[in-house]
Design an enzyme around this catalytic site. Structure first.
Site, short mmCIF file in Angstrom:
data_model
loop_
_atom_site.label_atom_id
_atom_site.label_comp_id
_atom_site.label_asym_id
_atom_site.label_seq_id
_atom_site.Cartn_x
_atom_site.Cartn_y
_atom_site.Cartn_z
N MET A 1 51.27 38.78 44.87
CA MET A 1 50.33 37.85 45.06
C MET A 1 49.17 38.19 45.48
O MET A 1 48.20 37.53 46.13
CB MET A 1 50.92 37.11 46.51
CG MET A 1 52.43 36.36 46.22
SD MET A 1 52.78 35.01 47.28
CE MET A 1 52.87 36.05 48.93
N GLY A 2 48.73 39.43 44.93
CA GLY A 2 47.32 39.86 45.10
C GLY A 2 47.05 40.59 46.30
O GLY A 2 48.02 40.76 47.37
N HIS B 1 47.77 46.73 48.08
CA HIS B 1 47.56 47.66 49.00
C HIS B 1 48.27 48.67 48.11
O HIS B 1 49.09 48.60 47.06
CB HIS B 1 48.21 47.34 50.15
CG HIS B 1 49.46 46.77 50.37
ND1 HIS B 1 50.54 47.25 49.83
CD2 HIS B 1 49.65 45.49 50.66
CE1 HIS B 1 51.73 46.12 49.86
NE2 HIS B 1 51.04 45.14 50.49
N HIS C 1 51.75 48.02 46.57
CA HIS C 1 51.73 47.34 45.19
C HIS C 1 51.50 48.55 44.16
O HIS C 1 51.97 48.44 43.00
CB HIS C 1 50.76 46.11 45.21
CG HIS C 1 50.73 45.00 46.26
ND1 HIS C 1 50.07 44.92 47.19
CD2 HIS C 1 51.71 44.04 46.16
CE1 HIS C 1 50.30 43.62 47.92
NE2 HIS C 1 51.50 43.37 47.21
N VAL D 1 56.25 51.39 51.17
CA VAL D 1 55.07 52.22 51.47
C VAL D 1 54.64 51.90 52.84
O VAL D 1 54.58 50.44 53.23
CB VAL D 1 54.12 52.13 50.49
CG1 VAL D 1 53.07 52.94 50.64
CG2 VAL D 1 54.79 52.49 49.03
N SER E 1 51.58 45.46 54.08
CA SER E 1 51.47 44.16 53.69
C SER E 1 50.33 43.39 53.73
O SER E 1 49.40 43.96 54.60
CB SER E 1 52.71 43.43 54.79
OG SER E 1 52.25 42.03 54.78
N SER E 2 50.09 42.75 52.76
CA SER E 2 48.89 41.99 52.60
C SER E 2 48.58 41.04 53.89
O SER E 2 47.36 40.86 54.21
CB SER E 2 48.84 40.90 51.51
OG SER E 2 49.14 41.61 50.38
N ARG E 3 49.45 40.66 54.47
CA ARG E 3 49.54 39.95 55.91
C ARG E 3 48.88 40.70 56.93
O ARG E 3 48.57 40.30 58.14
CB ARG E 3 50.67 39.08 56.24
CG ARG E 3 51.17 37.87 55.25
CD ARG E 3 52.42 37.24 55.71
NE ARG E 3 52.30 36.00 54.77
CZ ARG E 3 53.17 35.83 54.07
NH1 ARG E 3 54.08 36.77 53.49
NH2 ARG E 3 53.30 34.76 53.29
P1 AMP Z 1 53.73 40.43 47.59
O1 AMP Z 1 52.44 40.47 46.94
O2 AMP Z 1 53.78 40.66 48.91
O3 AMP Z 1 54.37 39.40 46.91
O4 AMP Z 1 54.34 41.76 46.84
C1 AMP Z 1 54.56 42.26 45.65
C2 AMP Z 1 55.54 43.23 45.44
O5 AMP Z 1 55.13 44.45 46.35
C3 AMP Z 1 57.17 42.72 45.98
O6 AMP Z 1 57.94 43.39 45.10
C4 AMP Z 1 57.00 43.35 47.24
O7 AMP Z 1 58.24 43.64 47.88
C5 AMP Z 1 56.20 44.70 47.00
N1 AMP Z 1 55.62 45.45 48.08
C6 AMP Z 1 55.06 44.71 49.15
N2 AMP Z 1 54.69 45.35 49.94
C7 AMP Z 1 55.11 46.53 49.80
C8 AMP Z 1 55.25 47.92 50.68
N3 AMP Z 1 54.81 48.10 51.73
N4 AMP Z 1 55.92 48.84 49.81
C9 AMP Z 1 56.48 48.78 48.55
N5 AMP Z 1 56.43 47.68 48.14
C10 AMP Z 1 55.96 46.48 48.53
#
Ligand code: AMP
Length: 293
Positions: A36-37, A40, A43, A183, A192-194
């Site tokens: 979802m962009g 970090h 990703h 990670v 986390s993006s959040r």
């Molecule tokens: P999101 O952008 O939050 O939807 O995440 C996109 C992908 O990145 C998903 O497969 C998440 O599980 C993965 N992801 C998000 N945070 C982490 C993290 N800290 N370490 C590894 N993968 C992550």
């Protein structure tokens, strides 16, 4: 020196670019990373990992409205496409698909949707009942468009990863799913993006999620029972909740010890110790794989 990824925003451009790529390099394996962009290092680790399996890597960047419920943070979710593309250049992504919601859902609400089944009714699914239906819908759609050999998802969203594996198996989707480890920042906070929503005080309080998991995992390593493991994790959170003030309140949603496939409670064997909590208005999730002896 990695080159800048090609950025496309429409399905037509995505399909044409991939067709040209397949024509020029028929033997190449294609990998997909869906995000979802607001990228970090978590990703970026997915891009690096899938690169080991595939010669051509597609990254989707799309804040998917169907996985957010009314009142959640769809509008506030950070969007920074240009910066994301720069970051992707450093890890060698080849193609970025960054569509608008109208492009992904041209007819508005879809008529045909995916019922994610029983694994989606517990934990995250109990708190966010429409979430996983929306996730599987968009994952199914983007996999259908890209037709990757491999797609990679993070263990950070353990229940999502389990559900995607179930969808791929149950709907005979011709793709191999890879799971990638979580990670973390050096102090243990899962990336986390959040996390960008957190004030410095809230970020300090948020560290209690990974501390609780660590306490539970240590108890598991020492041979603790299911009850011991849960208690160790819960104690960290209840003590932290009692200590926080109104600027950074910590409110637990759940701590659970569950089977990594069904997400039902387990007594023995491999398990996911999962946690969800709100720090202020920001909802955070994290988990740790443990062995219950
Ligand atoms: P999101 O952008 O939050 O939807 O995440 C996109 C992908 O990145 C998903 O497969 C998440 O599980 C993965 N992801 C998000 N945070 C982490 C993290 N800290 N370490 C590894 N993968 C992550």
């Amino acid at each position: 020196m990695p080159t800048k990824p090609t950025v496309v925003t429409t399905r037509a451009e995505l399909i044409t670019t991939l067709e040209n790529q397949r024509d020029a390099h028929p033997q190449q394996l294609i990998g997909l990373v869906m995000t979802m962009g607001a990228l970090h290092d978590g990703h970026l680790s997915l891009v690096k990992e899938i690169r080991k399996h595939c010669e051509y890597v597609v990254v989707s960047i799309f804040v998917n409205p169907t996985q957010f419920a009314p009142g959640e943070d769809f509008d506030a979710y950070p969007r920074q496409l240009e910066k994301d593309v720069e970051l992707l250049e450093t890890v060698g992504a080849d193609l970025v698909y960054a569509p608008t919601p109208k492009e992904v859902y041209p007819n508005g609400e879809a008529r045909v949707t995916i019922n994610p089944g029983p694994t989606a009714t517990v934990l995250e699914g109990a708190t966010r009942p429409t979430h996983f239906g929306g996730v599987l819908q968009v994952v199914h759609k983007v996999i259908n468009l890209v037709r990757p050999n491999y797609a990679i998802f993070g263990q950070k969203d353990a229940q999502q990863l389990a559900l995607i594996r179930q969808m791929v198996a149950d709907l005979d989707m011709p793709v191999t799913i890879i799971g990638a480890p979580i990670v973390r920042d050096p102090d243990g906070l899962a990336m986390s993006s959040r996390n960008a929503y957190l004030t410095p005080e809230q970020r300090a309080v948020a560290l209690n999620l990974s501390k609780a998991l660590h306490a539970g995992a240590t108890t598991a390593e020492q041979g603790g029972t299911r009850e011991d493991i849960l208690k160790a994790a819960e104690t960290v959170i209840s003590e932290a909740s009692a200590a926080t003030d109104s600027r950074a309140p910590l409110v637990l949603d759940y701590i659970a010890l569950v089977d990594p496939v069904s997400f039902q409670p387990v007594e023995h064997g491999s398990a996911v110790l999962a946690i969800a909590a709100k720090v202020g208005t920001t909802r955070l999730i994290d988990n740790h794989l443990v062995e219950v002896k």
